[in-house]
Write an enzyme that holds these catalytic residues in place. Structure first.
Site, short mmCIF file in Angstrom:
data_model
loop_
_atom_site.label_atom_id
_atom_site.label_comp_id
_atom_site.label_asym_id
_atom_site.label_seq_id
_atom_site.Cartn_x
_atom_site.Cartn_y
_atom_site.Cartn_z
N ARG A 94 0.83 -1.12 -0.22
CA ARG A 94 0.12 0.06 -0.05
C ARG A 94 0.90 1.27 -0.11
NH1 ARG A 94 -4.91 1.78 3.95
NH2 ARG A 94 -4.96 4.06 3.34
N ASN A 148 -10.80 -4.43 -0.57
CA ASN A 148 -10.43 -3.42 -1.58
C ASN A 148 -9.52 -3.79 -2.78
OD1 ASN A 148 -12.20 -1.05 -0.97
ND2 ASN A 148 -11.26 -0.62 0.98
N CYS A 170 -18.98 -1.89 1.26
CA CYS A 170 -18.22 -0.63 1.63
C CYS A 170 -18.80 -0.11 2.99
CB CYS A 170 -18.19 0.41 0.48
SG CYS A 170 -17.07 1.79 1.09
N ASP A 171 -18.02 0.30 3.83
CA ASP A 171 -18.43 0.96 5.14
C ASP A 171 -18.63 2.57 4.96
OD1 ASP A 171 -15.81 1.77 5.41
OD2 ASP A 171 -15.39 0.36 6.99
N HIS A 201 -16.83 4.02 -3.60
CA HIS A 201 -16.12 5.29 -3.36
C HIS A 201 -16.28 6.38 -4.36
CE1 HIS A 201 -13.12 3.12 -0.79
NE2 HIS A 201 -14.10 2.96 -0.24
N TYR A 265 -14.55 10.22 -0.81
CA TYR A 265 -13.73 9.82 -1.76
C TYR A 265 -13.70 10.69 -3.05
CZ TYR A 265 -11.93 6.03 0.88
OH TYR A 265 -11.35 5.13 1.91
N ARG A 285 -0.28 7.78 4.14
CA ARG A 285 -1.48 7.21 5.00
C ARG A 285 -1.08 5.81 5.46
NH1 ARG A 285 -4.66 7.09 8.85
NH2 ARG A 285 -6.58 5.70 8.81
P1 NAD Z 1 -4.46 -5.86 6.94
O1 NAD Z 1 -3.26 -5.75 6.25
O2 NAD Z 1 -4.23 -5.47 8.48
O3 NAD Z 1 -4.74 -7.31 6.91
C1 NAD Z 1 -5.18 -7.84 5.85
C2 NAD Z 1 -4.91 -9.27 6.18
O4 NAD Z 1 -5.08 -9.98 4.83
C3 NAD Z 1 -3.38 -9.57 6.46
O5 NAD Z 1 -3.34 -10.40 7.67
C4 NAD Z 1 -2.92 -10.55 5.32
O6 NAD Z 1 -2.07 -11.39 5.74
C5 NAD Z 1 -4.28 -11.16 4.76
N1 NAD Z 1 -4.21 -11.59 3.50
C6 NAD Z 1 -3.51 -11.11 2.50
N2 NAD Z 1 -3.69 -11.84 1.22
C7 NAD Z 1 -4.59 -12.89 1.68
C8 NAD Z 1 -4.96 -14.02 0.99
N3 NAD Z 1 -4.85 -14.36 -0.28
N4 NAD Z 1 -5.64 -15.03 2.02
C9 NAD Z 1 -5.78 -14.89 3.16
N5 NAD Z 1 -5.11 -13.65 3.79
C10 NAD Z 1 -4.86 -12.90 3.07
O7 NAD Z 1 -5.37 -4.83 6.23
P2 NAD Z 1 -6.50 -4.05 6.90
O8 NAD Z 1 -6.09 -2.60 7.02
O9 NAD Z 1 -7.11 -4.69 8.19
O10 NAD Z 1 -7.55 -4.03 5.68
C11 NAD Z 1 -8.17 -5.34 5.24
C12 NAD Z 1 -8.92 -4.94 3.94
O11 NAD Z 1 -10.04 -4.55 4.27
C13 NAD Z 1 -8.42 -4.05 3.09
O12 NAD Z 1 -8.40 -4.60 1.82
C14 NAD Z 1 -8.94 -2.90 3.33
O13 NAD Z 1 -9.04 -2.08 2.05
C15 NAD Z 1 -10.38 -3.42 3.43
N6 NAD Z 1 -11.41 -2.51 4.17
C16 NAD Z 1 -12.56 -2.33 3.22
C17 NAD Z 1 -13.42 -1.39 3.59
C18 NAD Z 1 -14.48 -1.12 2.73
O14 NAD Z 1 -15.42 -0.11 2.88
N7 NAD Z 1 -14.79 -1.96 1.79
C19 NAD Z 1 -13.50 -0.90 5.09
C20 NAD Z 1 -12.18 -1.33 5.69
C21 NAD Z 1 -11.42 -2.14 5.22
C1 G6P Z 2 -13.26 3.63 4.68
C2 G6P Z 2 -13.33 2.87 3.20
C3 G6P Z 2 -12.64 1.77 3.05
C4 G6P Z 2 -11.26 1.87 3.55
C5 G6P Z 2 -11.29 2.47 4.94
C6 G6P Z 2 -10.12 2.67 5.72
O1 G6P Z 2 -14.08 3.16 5.56
O2 G6P Z 2 -14.71 2.62 3.05
O3 G6P Z 2 -12.85 1.57 1.84
O4 G6P Z 2 -10.70 0.92 3.42
O5 G6P Z 2 -11.87 3.69 5.03
O6 G6P Z 2 -9.12 3.68 5.14
P1 G6P Z 2 -7.72 3.64 5.82
O7 G6P Z 2 -6.82 4.77 4.88
O8 G6P Z 2 -7.95 4.38 7.18
O9 G6P Z 2 -6.87 2.51 5.78
MN MN Z 3 -15.04 1.48 1.17
#
Ligand code: NAD
Ligand code: G6P
Ligand code: MN
Length: 442
Positions: A94, A148, A170-171, A201, A265, A285
């Protein structure tokens, strides 16, 4: 209908996992769980968060079975729901997604612009792998997917796994609606009914009413015109200084179309020059999170494991966790709750590509989401969305075909990128950085 469910959290080592486990435990009365499993492909991250969650579960709900594993068969056999949130390439990648575009004066962001495209190219295979494990070991299960960049992942699953029971979510709208409720002095965002349309987004609220049908938009617009989305609420997930700045910036997004309320976004597309000027190319970030959210979550896990108790110091959960539990509940008990989800358009937005993955309100029940009709959209939003959806589709085509040309087109078409030459320079550097993750491009 079952009366107790088995949930696997994929990306068990994610910073969001403890919050979701906590939320599942707190909601046992409406969504009863008999077993929680964590699955990750990184044993170290999984081990620490898994141990902490094990202590948390056994202390408060000893009757709930709990395990964590890196073995897909153990993780996915006989489950009802997979809650997925993986980050392929972790924060290390990232950081590159954010810093490489910034070198060229272009927005560096997790899900928007070249950074989001790069992340999409990594995520597709990871999410497809999870879908395939689920279908192999639990053909009737549902995957509720936060991974994501959700827009690109959703387009990829639409094309490549068209019959799979995956719902991409998405949250951000949920978090913003929490702020709306706070501004309006309502107890909960669930006291409102919303109409919203867009891509993930990349969307707008067109109507917000209370449960009696009274229009709440005028009061909200008045606040937003002055303060953006700033409110008094402590939003656990979005409390960092960069998020506070984002919520303030909503004021300038709103100025562009005072008929609607914007998703935060959109700032990366409307004010990319401002965003770049206000970014530190050496501290993005990703860096902020590694010393912030990620450190807090893993420190808390260590603390719980050392004390062998989560009674005094414990994790937090907020709108993010509530939303995914609400969604599971809606499917499990056919509640027909109205929720914003990422679904194939199919006419929900009347004058927009039927095959686009759009974010609109849906009624959710045992057979999944039923999108509600949002009608026709104006030229401004339509033009923006057509450009952006083409970017997302080109990324997925580039991934499927291994096409350098299409990925270059995708970057060039992104509203965040000023020219084809800048797009090419960023792309060539992203290809180098992503050698271990992207398909080979020709
Ligand atoms: P993070 O790096 O803390 O955790 C992600 C985990 O996924 C890690 O432990 C990693 O080892 C694991 N991983 C990676 N590839 C994998 C695979 N192929 N199989 C199994 N596990 C795997 O990340 P985070 O900050 O906690 O975020 C997690 C995800 O959630 C990200 O994609 C983030 O963008 C997403 N997210 C989305 C929203 C949304 O609105 N859609 C909101 C919050 C977070
Ligand atoms: C929002 C979005 C997510 C994003 C999250 C965390 O909640 O909907 O898609 O992953 O923010 O963003 P950050 O930059 O804090 O990891
Ligand atoms: Mn999102």
């Amino acid at each position: 209908m079952k009366d107790k469910f088995v949930v696997t959290i994929a990306g068990g080592g994610s910073t969001y996992t403890p919050g979701i486990v906590l939320m599942l435990l707190e909601n046992m009365d409406r969504f009863p769980i008999k077993e929680i499993r964590l699955y990750d492909n990184n044993a170290e991250r999984q081990g620490l968060l898994g141990e902490a969650c094990r202590i948390m579960v056994s202390e408060s709900h000893p009757g709930v079975a709990f395990s964590y594993t890196t073995d897909p068969q153990a993780a996915f056999t006989d489950v009802d729901f997979v809650m997925a949130h993986i980050r392929v390439g972790l924060y290390e990648m990232r950081e590159k997604d954010e810093k490489i575009p910034l070198k060229y004066g272009v927005v560096g962001q997790e899900t928007c612009g070249p950074g989001g495209i790069a992340y999409g190219m990594r995520s597709i295979a990871g999410v497809l792998e999870l879908v395939d494990y689920m279908e192999q070991y639990s053909p009737n299960a549902w995957m509720l997917n936060y991974s994501n960049p959700a827009a690109i992942v959703a387009e990829a699953t639409r094309q490549l796994r068209p019959t799979s029971k995956i719902i991409n979510i998405c949250d951000m709208p949920v978090a913003i609606e929490g702020i709306f409720a706070d501004i309006l002095g309502l107890a909960s965002r669930k006291d409102m009914n919303v109409r919203y349309y867009g891509l993930n987004h990349f969307g707008w609220w067109t109507s917000i009413t209370d449960k009696a049908g009274n229009d709440l938009m005028p009061a909200l617009k008045k606040h937003v015109a002055e303060h953006g989305y700033c409110s008094q609420t402590e939003d656990f997930q979005h409390k960092a200084p960069s998020w506070i700045a984002t919520f303030k910036k909503a004021k300038d997004l709103f100025a562009l179309d005072p008929q609607t309320l914007p998703n935060t976004y959109l700032k990366y597309y409307f004010y990319p020059d401002y965003e770049v000027e206000h970014s530190d190319p050496n501290f993005t970030r990703a860096n902020e999170i590694v010393i912030g959210r990620e450190k807090e979550v893993f420190d808390m896990a260590r603390h719980i494991v050392e004390r062998k108790s989560a009674r005094e110091a414990h994790f937090h959960a907020g709108a993010h966790a509530t939303f995914i539990v609400d969604l599971a509940c809606a499917i499990a008990f056919n509640t027909q709750e109205r929720m914003l989800l990422i679904v194939e358009n199919n006419g929900a937005i009347a004058n927009f590509d039927e095959t686009a993955m759009v974010e609109v309100p849906c009624l959710v029940g045992a057979n999944g989401p039923e999108p509600l009709a949002m009608g026709r959209i104006p030229s401004f939003q339509k033009g923006l969305m057509e450009q952006q959806v083409a970017v997302e589709k080109l990324v997925v085509e580039a991934w499927m075909e291994g096409s350098y040309q299409k990925l270059w087109q995708a970057l060039t078409l992104s509203k965040t990128v000023p020219s084809a030459s800048v797009a090419k320079a960023i792309l060539d550097e992203l290809i180098e950085a992503n050698r271990d993750y992207w398909p080979e491009l020709r």
